[in-house]
Design a protein around this motif. Structure first.
Motif, mmCIF file in Angstrom:
data_model
loop_
_atom_site.group_PDB
_atom_site.id
_atom_site.type_symbol
_atom_site.label_atom_id
_atom_site.label_comp_id
_atom_site.label_asym_id
_atom_site.label_seq_id
_atom_site.Cartn_x
_atom_site.Cartn_y
_atom_site.Cartn_z
ATOM 1 N N LEU A 7 47.603 34.864 31.670
ATOM 2 C CA LEU A 7 46.721 33.763 32.084
ATOM 3 C C LEU A 7 45.425 34.365 32.614
ATOM 4 N N GLY A 8 44.285 33.863 32.122
ATOM 5 C CA GLY A 8 43.001 34.466 32.504
ATOM 6 C C GLY A 8 42.772 35.734 31.709
ATOM 7 N N ALA A 9 43.137 35.658 30.422
ATOM 8 C CA ALA A 9 43.123 36.859 29.572
ATOM 9 C C ALA A 9 41.725 37.391 29.307
ATOM 10 N N SER A 10 40.696 36.552 29.518
ATOM 11 C CA SER A 10 39.333 37.032 29.281
ATOM 12 C C SER A 10 38.753 37.726 30.509
ATOM 13 N N GLY A 11 39.534 37.841 31.569
ATOM 14 C CA GLY A 11 39.049 38.462 32.804
ATOM 15 C C GLY A 11 38.809 39.953 32.646
ATOM 16 N N SER A 12 37.973 40.487 33.525
ATOM 17 C CA SER A 12 37.576 41.901 33.408
ATOM 18 C C SER A 12 38.773 42.834 33.576
ATOM 19 N N LEU A 13 39.699 42.450 34.431
ATOM 20 C CA LEU A 13 40.899 43.271 34.614
ATOM 21 C C LEU A 13 41.882 43.062 33.463
ATOM 22 N N ALA A 14 42.086 41.810 33.093
ATOM 23 C CA ALA A 14 43.069 41.509 32.053
ATOM 24 C C ALA A 14 42.758 42.260 30.758
ATOM 25 N N LYS A 15 41.476 42.366 30.415
ATOM 26 C CA LYS A 15 41.112 43.033 29.154
ATOM 27 C C LYS A 15 41.602 44.480 29.136
ATOM 28 N N VAL A 16 41.513 45.145 30.269
ATOM 29 C CA VAL A 16 41.994 46.538 30.345
ATOM 30 C C VAL A 16 43.526 46.555 30.303
ATOM 31 N N VAL A 17 44.137 45.627 31.030
ATOM 32 C CA VAL A 17 45.605 45.572 31.063
ATOM 33 C C VAL A 17 46.155 45.320 29.658
ATOM 34 N N ILE A 18 45.538 44.397 28.949
ATOM 35 C CA ILE A 18 46.007 44.038 27.602
ATOM 36 C C ILE A 18 46.003 45.264 26.694
ATOM 37 N N THR A 19 44.932 46.025 26.743
ATOM 38 C CA THR A 19 44.822 47.228 25.911
ATOM 39 C C THR A 19 45.946 48.208 26.236
ATOM 40 N N VAL A 20 46.239 48.362 27.508
ATOM 41 C CA VAL A 20 47.305 49.291 27.922
ATOM 42 C C VAL A 20 48.677 48.761 27.474
ATOM 43 N N LEU A 21 48.915 47.462 27.675
ATOM 44 C CA LEU A 21 50.231 46.898 27.323
ATOM 45 C C LEU A 21 50.500 47.000 25.825
ATOM 46 N N LEU A 22 49.437 46.892 25.022
ATOM 47 C CA LEU A 22 49.640 46.916 23.566
ATOM 48 C C LEU A 22 50.057 48.290 23.041
ATOM 49 N N ASP A 23 49.954 49.313 23.880
ATOM 50 C CA ASP A 23 50.455 50.636 23.476
ATOM 51 C C ASP A 23 51.974 50.621 23.347
ATOM 52 N N ASN A 24 52.618 49.629 23.975
ATOM 53 C CA ASN A 24 54.078 49.517 23.901
ATOM 54 C C ASN A 24 54.447 48.605 22.722
ATOM 55 N N PRO A 25 55.068 49.166 21.660
ATOM 56 C CA PRO A 25 55.359 48.362 20.459
ATOM 57 C C PRO A 25 56.398 47.273 20.691
ATOM 58 N N GLU A 26 57.046 47.295 21.858
ATOM 59 C CA GLU A 26 58.075 46.293 22.171
ATOM 60 C C GLU A 26 57.487 45.056 22.856
ATOM 61 N N ILE A 27 56.173 45.010 22.954
ATOM 62 C CA ILE A 27 55.548 43.911 23.700
ATOM 63 C C ILE A 27 54.713 43.015 22.796
ATOM 64 N N LYS A 28 54.927 41.687 22.984
ATOM 65 C CA LYS A 28 54.086 40.694 22.319
ATOM 66 C C LYS A 28 53.325 39.926 23.379
ATOM 67 N N LEU A 29 52.044 39.707 23.160
ATOM 68 C CA LEU A 29 51.223 39.052 24.182
ATOM 69 C C LEU A 29 50.716 37.687 23.699
ATOM 70 N N THR A 30 50.752 36.718 24.597
ATOM 71 C CA THR A 30 50.063 35.455 24.359
ATOM 72 C C THR A 30 48.922 35.390 25.355
ATOM 73 N N LEU A 31 47.710 35.317 24.848
ATOM 74 C CA LEU A 31 46.515 35.343 25.700
ATOM 75 C C LEU A 31 46.017 33.919 25.888
ATOM 76 N N PHE A 32 45.948 33.494 27.145
ATOM 77 C CA PHE A 32 45.598 32.112 27.489
ATOM 78 C C PHE A 32 44.271 32.126 28.228
ATOM 79 N N SER A 33 43.332 31.321 27.740
ATOM 80 C CA SER A 33 42.000 31.314 28.345
ATOM 81 C C SER A 33 41.261 30.062 27.893
ATOM 82 N N ARG A 34 40.266 29.644 28.691
ATOM 83 C CA ARG A 34 39.455 28.500 28.246
ATOM 84 C C ARG A 34 38.414 28.941 27.233
ATOM 85 N N HIS A 35 38.027 30.221 27.276
ATOM 86 C CA HIS A 35 36.942 30.703 26.407
ATOM 87 C C HIS A 35 37.497 31.774 25.467
ATOM 88 N N ILE A 36 38.053 31.314 24.344
ATOM 89 C CA ILE A 36 38.807 32.270 23.515
ATOM 90 C C ILE A 36 37.929 33.166 22.655
#
Ligand code: NAP
Length: 193
Positions: A7-36
Protein backbone atom coordinates in the motif's frame (compact mmCIF):
# COMPACT_ATOMS: atom_id res chain seq x y z
CA UNK A 1 4.80 -18.23 -3.64
CA UNK A 2 4.15 -15.55 -1.03
CA UNK A 3 1.72 -12.78 -2.00
CA UNK A 4 2.51 -9.32 -0.67
CA UNK A 5 0.24 -6.28 -0.97
CA UNK A 6 2.15 -2.99 -1.01
CA UNK A 7 0.00 0.00 0.00
CA UNK A 8 1.50 3.34 -1.05
CA UNK A 9 3.65 1.57 -3.62
CA UNK A 10 4.61 4.81 -5.36
CA UNK A 11 6.26 6.12 -2.19
CA UNK A 12 9.97 6.92 -2.09
CA UNK A 13 10.66 4.12 0.36
CA UNK A 14 8.33 1.56 -1.20
CA UNK A 15 10.07 1.86 -4.59
CA UNK A 16 13.37 0.76 -3.03
CA UNK A 17 11.70 -1.98 -0.99
CA UNK A 18 9.92 -3.35 -4.06
CA UNK A 19 13.19 -3.64 -5.98
CA UNK A 20 14.78 -5.53 -3.09
CA UNK A 21 11.79 -7.86 -2.57
CA UNK A 22 11.73 -8.80 -6.26
CA UNK A 23 15.17 -10.38 -5.90
CA UNK A 24 13.33 -13.21 -4.13
CA UNK A 25 11.74 -15.44 -6.83
CA UNK A 26 9.24 -16.75 -4.26
CA UNK A 27 7.54 -13.38 -3.92
CA UNK A 28 4.64 -11.90 -5.87
CA UNK A 29 3.75 -8.26 -5.33
CA UNK A 30 0.50 -6.36 -5.74
CA UNK A 31 1.23 -2.64 -5.90
CA UNK A 32 -1.63 -0.42 -4.72
CA UNK A 33 -1.59 3.31 -5.37
CA UNK A 34 -3.80 6.16 -6.55
CA UNK A 35 -1.21 7.22 -9.15
CA UNK A 36 -0.25 4.08 -11.03
CA UNK A 37 1.73 5.77 -13.79
CA UNK A 38 4.37 6.23 -11.06
CA UNK A 39 4.62 2.43 -10.98
CA UNK A 40 5.45 1.86 -14.65
CA UNK A 41 9.21 1.61 -13.93
CA UNK A 42 8.43 -1.25 -11.53
CA UNK A 43 6.83 -3.45 -14.19
CA UNK A 44 7.82 -7.10 -13.67
CA UNK A 45 6.36 -10.57 -14.33
CA UNK A 46 5.73 -11.04 -10.59
CA UNK A 47 4.14 -7.63 -10.13
CA UNK A 48 0.51 -6.64 -10.57
CA UNK A 49 -0.75 -3.11 -10.18
CA UNK A 50 -4.03 -1.95 -8.66
CA UNK A 51 -5.25 1.64 -8.88
CA UNK A 52 -7.01 2.40 -5.63
CA UNK A 53 -7.49 4.62 -2.62
CA UNK A 54 -6.90 3.36 0.93
CA UNK A 55 -9.77 5.61 2.02
CA UNK A 56 -12.10 3.43 -0.09
CA UNK A 57 -12.72 0.36 2.02
CA UNK A 58 -14.28 -1.64 -0.82
CA UNK A 59 -11.23 -1.09 -3.08
CA UNK A 60 -8.94 -2.01 -0.21
CA UNK A 61 -10.80 -5.22 0.61
CA UNK A 62 -10.75 -6.20 -3.06
CA UNK A 63 -6.97 -5.69 -3.25
CA UNK A 64 -6.47 -7.77 -0.09
CA UNK A 65 -7.99 -10.91 -1.57
CA UNK A 66 -5.45 -13.74 -1.69
CA UNK A 67 -2.68 -11.77 0.02
CA UNK A 68 -0.44 -13.27 2.72
CA UNK A 69 1.23 -10.10 4.03
CA UNK A 70 0.40 -6.39 3.85
CA UNK A 71 3.23 -3.84 3.77
CA UNK A 72 1.80 -0.34 4.34
CA UNK A 73 3.96 2.59 3.20
CA UNK A 74 1.44 5.39 3.54
CA UNK A 75 1.37 9.12 4.23
CA UNK A 76 -1.61 11.41 4.81
CA UNK A 77 -4.64 10.72 6.99
CA UNK A 78 -2.87 7.87 8.71
CA UNK A 79 -5.32 7.21 11.53
CA UNK A 80 -8.22 6.65 9.16
CA UNK A 81 -5.97 4.69 6.82
CA UNK A 82 -4.91 2.45 9.71
CA UNK A 83 -8.54 1.84 10.68
CA UNK A 84 -9.39 0.87 7.10
CA UNK A 85 -6.38 -1.41 6.79
CA UNK A 86 -7.19 -3.18 10.07
CA UNK A 87 -10.83 -3.60 9.04
CA UNK A 88 -10.05 -4.85 5.53
CA UNK A 89 -7.41 -7.29 6.79
CA UNK A 90 -9.85 -8.70 9.36
CA UNK A 91 -12.50 -9.12 6.66
CA UNK A 92 -10.06 -10.98 4.39
CA UNK A 93 -8.60 -12.95 7.29
CA UNK A 94 -5.05 -11.67 6.76
CA UNK A 95 -2.96 -11.38 9.91
CA UNK A 96 0.54 -10.13 9.02
CA UNK A 97 1.06 -6.37 8.69
CA UNK A 98 4.25 -4.36 8.32
CA UNK A 99 3.46 -0.67 8.91
CA UNK A 100 5.86 2.21 8.28
CA UNK A 101 5.62 4.84 10.98
CA UNK A 102 8.26 7.32 12.16
CA UNK A 103 10.86 7.84 14.83
CA UNK A 104 9.63 10.06 17.65
CA UNK A 105 6.08 8.75 18.12
CA UNK A 106 6.75 7.74 21.74
CA UNK A 107 8.96 10.81 22.42
CA UNK A 108 11.86 8.36 22.34
CA UNK A 109 14.20 10.71 20.43
CA UNK A 110 16.21 13.64 21.78
CA UNK A 111 14.36 16.04 19.43
CA UNK A 112 10.78 17.07 20.13
CA UNK A 113 8.95 16.48 16.84
CA UNK A 114 5.73 18.01 18.16
CA UNK A 115 2.25 17.63 16.71
CA UNK A 116 3.53 16.88 13.21
CA UNK A 117 3.80 13.29 14.37
CA UNK A 118 0.22 13.08 15.68
CA UNK A 119 -1.06 11.12 12.65
CA UNK A 120 1.81 8.66 13.20
CA UNK A 121 1.01 8.36 16.92
CA UNK A 122 -2.71 7.87 16.35
CA UNK A 123 -2.25 5.33 13.56
CA UNK A 124 0.32 3.39 15.61
CA UNK A 125 -2.23 3.18 18.44
CA UNK A 126 -4.83 1.76 16.04
CA UNK A 127 -2.40 -0.89 14.85
CA UNK A 128 -1.15 -1.73 18.35
CA UNK A 129 -4.70 -2.16 19.61
CA UNK A 130 -5.66 -4.42 16.70
CA UNK A 131 -5.56 -8.19 16.76
CA UNK A 132 -3.17 -8.26 13.80
CA UNK A 133 0.30 -9.79 13.77
CA UNK A 134 1.88 -6.41 13.18
CA UNK A 135 5.38 -4.95 13.10
CA UNK A 136 5.63 -1.17 13.30
CA UNK A 137 8.81 0.29 11.82
CA UNK A 138 9.96 3.68 13.13
CA UNK A 139 12.68 4.92 10.74
CA UNK A 140 15.02 7.84 11.20
CA UNK A 141 15.36 10.35 8.31
CA UNK A 142 15.73 8.47 5.03
CA UNK A 143 18.89 8.72 2.91
CA UNK A 144 19.64 7.36 -0.56
CA UNK A 145 22.79 5.60 0.64
CA UNK A 146 23.38 2.15 -0.82
CA UNK A 147 24.73 0.73 2.43
CA UNK A 148 22.81 -1.72 4.59
CA UNK A 149 23.81 -0.50 8.01
CA UNK A 150 21.31 -0.19 10.79
CA UNK A 151 20.62 -0.71 14.43
CA UNK A 152 17.18 -1.54 15.81
CA UNK A 153 15.71 -0.19 19.03
CA UNK A 154 12.59 -1.55 20.65
CA UNK A 155 9.59 0.26 22.14
CA UNK A 156 10.56 1.65 25.54
CA UNK A 157 14.23 2.11 24.51
CA UNK A 158 15.82 5.45 23.63
CA UNK A 159 16.09 5.92 19.85
CA UNK A 160 19.66 5.96 18.53
CA UNK A 161 20.84 7.75 15.39
CA UNK A 162 19.00 10.19 13.14
CA UNK A 163 19.43 8.86 9.60
CA UNK A 164 19.03 5.55 7.82
CA UNK A 165 19.29 4.48 4.18
CA UNK A 166 16.11 3.41 2.42
CA UNK A 167 18.15 0.36 1.40
CA UNK A 168 18.59 -0.56 5.09
CA UNK A 169 14.86 -0.32 5.79
CA UNK A 170 14.28 -2.46 2.70
CA UNK A 171 16.68 -5.08 4.09
CA UNK A 172 14.72 -5.18 7.35
CA UNK A 173 11.38 -5.54 5.53
CA UNK A 174 12.85 -8.27 3.33
CA UNK A 175 13.95 -10.11 6.48
CA UNK A 176 10.51 -9.78 8.08
CA UNK A 177 8.85 -11.09 4.94
CA UNK A 178 11.21 -14.05 4.72
CA UNK A 179 10.63 -14.83 8.42
CA UNK A 180 7.10 -13.55 9.07
CA UNK A 181 7.05 -14.96 12.62
CA UNK A 182 9.80 -12.51 13.63
CA UNK A 183 9.05 -9.23 15.45
CA UNK A 184 5.31 -9.81 15.77
CA UNK A 185 3.72 -7.20 18.04
CA UNK A 186 6.94 -5.16 18.01
CA UNK A 187 7.62 -1.52 17.23
CA UNK A 188 11.15 -1.24 15.87
CA UNK A 189 13.16 1.95 15.63
CA UNK A 190 15.72 1.79 12.79
CA UNK A 191 18.72 4.07 12.26
CA UNK A 192 22.39 4.02 11.36
CA UNK A 193 24.37 4.51 14.56
N1 NAP B 1 11.32 10.89 4.55
C1 NAP B 1 11.80 10.52 5.72
O1 NAP B 1 12.95 10.79 6.07
C2 NAP B 1 10.90 9.74 6.66
C3 NAP B 1 11.39 9.33 7.91
C4 NAP B 1 10.58 8.57 8.75
C5 NAP B 1 9.29 8.24 8.34
N2 NAP B 1 8.83 8.67 7.12
C6 NAP B 1 7.46 8.28 6.73
O2 NAP B 1 7.52 7.02 6.11
C7 NAP B 1 6.38 6.88 5.24
C8 NAP B 1 6.83 6.39 3.88
O3 NAP B 1 7.71 7.37 3.32
P1 NAP B 1 7.78 7.65 1.75
O4 NAP B 1 8.87 8.63 1.53
O5 NAP B 1 7.77 6.38 1.00
O6 NAP B 1 6.37 8.39 1.59
P2 NAP B 1 5.76 9.04 0.26
O7 NAP B 1 6.78 9.09 -0.81
O8 NAP B 1 5.07 10.30 0.68
O9 NAP B 1 4.66 7.96 -0.15
C9 NAP B 1 3.46 7.83 0.51
C10 NAP B 1 2.56 6.96 -0.31
O10 NAP B 1 1.24 6.99 0.24
C11 NAP B 1 0.35 6.85 -0.85
N3 NAP B 1 -0.96 7.34 -0.48
C12 NAP B 1 -1.28 8.51 0.13
N4 NAP B 1 -2.62 8.59 0.28
C13 NAP B 1 -3.13 7.44 -0.25
C14 NAP B 1 -4.43 6.94 -0.39
N5 NAP B 1 -5.50 7.64 0.06
N6 NAP B 1 -4.61 5.74 -0.98
C15 NAP B 1 -3.54 5.03 -1.43
N7 NAP B 1 -2.28 5.46 -1.32
C16 NAP B 1 -2.08 6.64 -0.74
C17 NAP B 1 0.96 7.68 -1.97
O11 NAP B 1 0.58 7.12 -3.21
P3 NAP B 1 -0.41 7.80 -4.26
O12 NAP B 1 -0.40 9.28 -3.98
O13 NAP B 1 0.12 7.41 -5.58
O14 NAP B 1 -1.70 7.12 -3.97
C18 NAP B 1 2.44 7.40 -1.77
O15 NAP B 1 2.84 6.30 -2.55
C19 NAP B 1 5.69 8.23 5.21
O16 NAP B 1 4.61 8.26 6.11
C20 NAP B 1 6.80 9.16 5.70
O17 NAP B 1 6.32 10.35 6.30
C21 NAP B 1 9.61 9.38 6.29
Amino acid sequence: MKNILVLGASGSLAKVVITVLLDNPEIKLTLFSRHITELIPLTHERVSVVKGDVMDLAQLEQAMQGQDIVYANLAGELELMAKNVVQAMAKQNIKRLIWISSMGIYDETETDHGSILDPYRLSAKVIEESKLDYTLIRPAWFTNGIEVDYKLTRKGEAFQGDQVSRRSIAALIDKLIQKPDCAIGESLGIAKV
